[in-house]
Design a protein around this motif. Structure first.
Motif, PDB file in Angstrom:
ATOM      1  N   GLN A 296     -26.955  23.633  15.489  1.00 31.36           N
ATOM      2  CA  GLN A 296     -27.703  23.937  14.259  1.00 31.36           C
ATOM      3  C   GLN A 296     -28.177  22.585  13.744  1.00 31.36           C
ATOM      4  OE1 GLN A 296     -25.488  25.233  10.812  1.00 31.36           O
ATOM      5  NE2 GLN A 296     -27.211  26.373   9.984  1.00 31.36           N
TER       6      GLN A 296
ATOM      7  N   GLU B 275     -13.672  21.109  11.038  1.00 33.61           N
ATOM      8  CA  GLU B 275     -12.987  22.066  11.917  1.00 33.61           C
ATOM      9  C   GLU B 275     -12.094  21.354  12.930  1.00 33.61           C
ATOM     10  OE1 GLU B 275     -16.176  22.055  11.127  1.00 33.61           O
ATOM     11  OE2 GLU B 275     -16.499  23.981  10.130  1.00 33.61           O
TER      12      GLU B 275
ATOM     13  N   GLY C 164     -27.307  27.025   6.122  1.00 31.86           N
ATOM     14  CA  GLY C 164     -26.545  28.168   5.644  1.00 31.86           C
ATOM     15  C   GLY C 164     -25.833  28.911   6.754  1.00 31.86           C
TER      16      GLY C 164
ATOM     17  N   ALA D 177     -20.797  23.966  11.775  1.00 33.34           N
ATOM     18  CA  ALA D 177     -21.865  22.970  11.617  1.00 33.34           C
ATOM     19  C   ALA D 177     -22.085  22.574  10.167  1.00 33.34           C
ATOM     20  CB  ALA D 177     -23.159  23.520  12.206  1.00 33.34           C
ATOM     21  N   GLY D 178     -21.182  22.999   9.296  1.00 28.73           N
ATOM     22  CA  GLY D 178     -21.336  22.649   7.883  1.00 28.73           C
ATOM     23  C   GLY D 178     -21.120  21.155   7.671  1.00 28.73           C
TER      24      GLY D 178
ATOM     25  N   GLY E 125     -19.173  19.785   5.423  1.00 32.56           N
ATOM     26  CA  GLY E 125     -17.780  19.485   5.077  1.00 32.56           C
ATOM     27  C   GLY E 125     -17.666  18.430   3.988  1.00 32.56           C
ATOM     28  N   THR E 126     -18.529  18.552   2.967  1.00 34.48           N
ATOM     29  CA  THR E 126     -18.567  17.502   1.927  1.00 34.48           C
ATOM     30  C   THR E 126     -17.248  17.389   1.166  1.00 34.48           C
ATOM     31  OG1 THR E 126     -19.563  19.101   0.430  1.00 34.48           O
ATOM     32  CG2 THR E 126     -21.064  17.596   1.569  1.00 34.48           C
ATOM     33  N   ARG E 127     -16.504  18.496   1.110  1.00 38.49           N
ATOM     34  CA  ARG E 127     -15.236  18.436   0.363  1.00 38.49           C
ATOM     35  C   ARG E 127     -14.214  17.549   1.048  1.00 38.49           C
ATOM     36  NH1 ARG E 127     -14.302  24.688  -0.125  1.00 38.49           N
ATOM     37  NH2 ARG E 127     -15.698  24.618   1.656  1.00 38.49           N
TER      38      ARG E 127
HETATM   39  P1  UTP Z   1     -18.609  26.103   4.067  1.00 40.96           P
HETATM   40  O1  UTP Z   1     -19.548  26.395   2.978  1.00 40.96           O
HETATM   41  O2  UTP Z   1     -17.145  26.171   3.792  1.00 40.96           O
HETATM   42  O3  UTP Z   1     -18.876  24.700   4.783  1.00 40.96           O
HETATM   43  O4  UTP Z   1     -19.002  27.025   5.288  1.00 40.96           O
HETATM   44  P2  UTP Z   1     -19.448  23.343   4.269  1.00 40.96           P
HETATM   45  O5  UTP Z   1     -20.771  23.517   3.621  1.00 40.96           O
HETATM   46  O6  UTP Z   1     -19.352  22.452   5.456  1.00 40.96           O
HETATM   47  O7  UTP Z   1     -18.334  22.901   3.207  1.00 40.96           O
HETATM   48  P3  UTP Z   1     -18.378  21.859   2.006  1.00 40.96           P
HETATM   49  O8  UTP Z   1     -18.447  22.739   0.779  1.00 40.96           O
HETATM   50  O9  UTP Z   1     -19.571  20.942   2.170  1.00 40.96           O
HETATM   51  O10 UTP Z   1     -17.085  21.122   2.093  1.00 40.96           O
HETATM   52  C1  UTP Z   1     -18.103  27.890   5.977  1.00 40.96           C
HETATM   53  C2  UTP Z   1     -18.228  27.719   7.485  1.00 40.96           C
HETATM   54  O11 UTP Z   1     -19.577  27.856   7.920  1.00 40.96           O
HETATM   55  C3  UTP Z   1     -20.002  26.715   8.636  1.00 40.96           C
HETATM   56  C4  UTP Z   1     -19.052  25.595   8.223  1.00 40.96           C
HETATM   57  O12 UTP Z   1     -18.938  24.626   9.255  1.00 40.96           O
HETATM   58  C5  UTP Z   1     -17.761  26.341   7.964  1.00 40.96           C
HETATM   59  O13 UTP Z   1     -17.022  26.533   9.148  1.00 40.96           O
HETATM   60  N1  UTP Z   1     -21.424  26.449   8.291  1.00 40.96           N
HETATM   61  C6  UTP Z   1     -21.842  26.443   6.999  1.00 40.96           C
HETATM   62  C7  UTP Z   1     -22.319  26.198   9.311  1.00 40.96           C
HETATM   63  O14 UTP Z   1     -21.962  26.193  10.514  1.00 40.96           O
HETATM   64  N2  UTP Z   1     -23.626  25.938   8.990  1.00 40.96           N
HETATM   65  C8  UTP Z   1     -24.065  25.927   7.710  1.00 40.96           C
HETATM   66  O15 UTP Z   1     -25.269  25.692   7.485  1.00 40.96           O
HETATM   67  C9  UTP Z   1     -23.140  26.189   6.689  1.00 40.96           C
END
Ligand code: UTP
Length: 299
Positions: free
Chosen positions: A107, A31, A112, A15-16, A18-20
Motif C-alpha cells: 500500500q 506489527e 485507510g 501498512a499503517g 503507527g504514529t502512536r
Molecule cells: P490503525 O489506525 O490502528 O493504524 O489501523 P495506524 O494508523 O498505523 O495507527 P496510529 O494511530 O498512527 O498509531 C489498524 C490496522 O490497519 C492497518 C494498520 O497497519 C493496522 O494494522 N492500516 C491502517 C493499513 O494497513 N493501512 C492504512 O492506511 C491504515
C-alpha cells in the motif's frame, strides 16, 4: 451449508503509520514489535493458520522488508544455530519460515483500512475473505481461535459477513466505532447500523467493532465504490455499513477470548504482561517484579 463459499484466504493489513509508537515505528512496522519475543504479526498469522486459513496476503508499507525477512528462510542464522547446537531455537526459526503461503502487497500510501483491504483484492480474487488487523491480538487459549469463531458463524449464517465485537464500559463508546442492531438468537448480533465515535450519551449500544472480520465476496464491489470518508481515508467501516444496511447483511459476534489492542501503548504493555505470564519460565520472576514495582509505586 455446502453452498457457502469457503473462507480460504486472509488479509492482514500492516501498512499503517503507527504514529502512536513513534519513534519505535519510524523504521519498524508496529506489527513487528515483540510481545515478549514474538512479533505481534506472527501471533496474528498463527491465529489465521489455526483458523484454517490457507493463504495470507499481507499489506505492507514502510518496513516491508523486515516483515518479509521475518517469514523468509534465514540460511546464515539457521546454520549458526545448527553449528552451536541451539536446536530448539533452530526448530522455532524453521517453523516460522515454513508457516504459510504468504504474499505481500504494497500500500504505497496509508489511505485507510478500506484502501488497504482493496489493495489486496487482486491477490484474493472474487472470494470471501477474513481480515485480521495486524496490531490486534486475540488470546483464545483453550477455545477456538478468534477468526475460526467468526468463520463458523459466517457458515452458520449461510455466508453473511460477520465482524468481531467487544463490549466496552458505559461512557467509553464515544472513542470507538459502535454498532446498532438486535441479538439474532444464535449468539450473533444482527447489525442495522454503525456509528463512528458517537457523541457522548448517543451511542446505540456498548458493542464496538474490533480487528477481525469475515467478509463475503459481496464486499468487493461495495469497497470499490466507497469514497474517502473521515480524514480523507477509505474507511472499511463505511463499506461494512453499506453491506449491513443495503447489502446481504452483516452480523457481529462477541469473540470468546481476551482481546489486546497492541496498537495502543497501554494495550501493548498489557499484552506483553499477559503473554509473559503464560510462560512458566517467566511467570514467577515477572510476578515478583510486578509486586515489587507495585509496592514501590504505592509507597
Ligand atoms: P490503525 O489506525 O490502528 O493504524 O489501523 P495506524 O494508523 O498505523 O495507527 P496510529 O494511530 O498512527 O498509531 C489498524 C490496522 O490497519 C492497518 C494498520 O497497519 C493496522 O494494522 N492500516 C491502517 C493499513 O494497513 N493501512 C492504512 O492506511 C491504515
Amino acid at each position: 451449508m455446502s453452498s457457502v463459499e469457503r473462507v480460504r484466504k486472509a488479509i492482514i493489513p500492516a501498512a499503517g503509520l503507527g504514529t502512536r509508537f513513534l519513534p519505535a515505528t519510524k523504521a519498524v512496522p508496529k506489527e513487528m514489535l515483540p510481545i515478549v519475543d514474538i512479533p505481534t504479526l506472527q501471533l496474528v498469522v498463527e491465529e489465521a493458520l489455526a483458523s484454517g486459513i490457507e493463504e495470507i496476503v499481507l499489506v505492507t508499507g514502510r518496513g516491508k522488508s523486515t516483515i518479509e525477512d521475518h517469514f523468509d528462510v534465514s540460511y546464515e542464522l539457521e546454520r549458526t544455530l545448527r553449528d552451536r547446537n541451539k536446536n530448539d531455537l533452530l526448530r522455532e526459526m524453521e517453523k516460522i519460515s515454513k508457516m504459510v503461503r504468504l504474499v505481500s502487497v504494497r500500500q504505497k500510501e496509508p489511505l485507510g483500512l478500506g484502501h488497504a483491504v482493496l489493495v489486496a483484492r487482486q491477490a484474493i480474487g472474487d472470494e470471501p475473505v477474513a481480515v485480521l488487523l495486524g496490531d490486534d491480538l486475540y488470546d483464545c487459549e483453550g477455545r477456538k481461535p478468534a477468526t475460526r469463531q467468526l468463520i463458523d458463524a459466517y457458515e452458520r449464517l449461510g455466508g453473511k459477513g460477520v465482524i468481531s465485537l467487544m463490549e466496552v464500559a458505559a461512557g467509553q463508546e464515544h472513542l470507538y466505532g459502535v454498532v446498532a442492531g438486535q441479538p439474532a438468537g444464535d449468539g450473533t448480533f444482527r447489525i442495522s447500523d454503525m456509528v463512528e465515535k458517537p457523541a457522548p450519551g448517543t451511542a446505540p449500544s456498548r458493542l464496538i467493532i474490533v480487528g477481525r472480520y469475515v467478509l463475503p465476496a459481496a464486499i468487493w464491489p461495495i469497497l470499490e465504490k466507497t469514497q474517502p470518508g473521515k480524514n480523507g481515508e477509505i474507511q472499511l467501516t463505511d463499506a461494512l455499513r453499506e453491506l449491513a444496511i443495503e447489502g446481504a447483511g452483516c452480523h457481529g459476534l462477541v469473540i470468546d477470548g481476551q482481546r489486546h489492542d497492541a496498537g495502543d501503548k497501554l494495550g501493548y504493555l498489557g499484552a506483553c504482561l499477559a503473554y509473559a505470564l503464560k510462560r512458566p519460565e517467566l511467570k514467577p520472576g515477572l510476578l515478583a517484579l510486578m509486586r515489587q514495582l507495585v509496592t514501590e509505586h504505592d509507597a
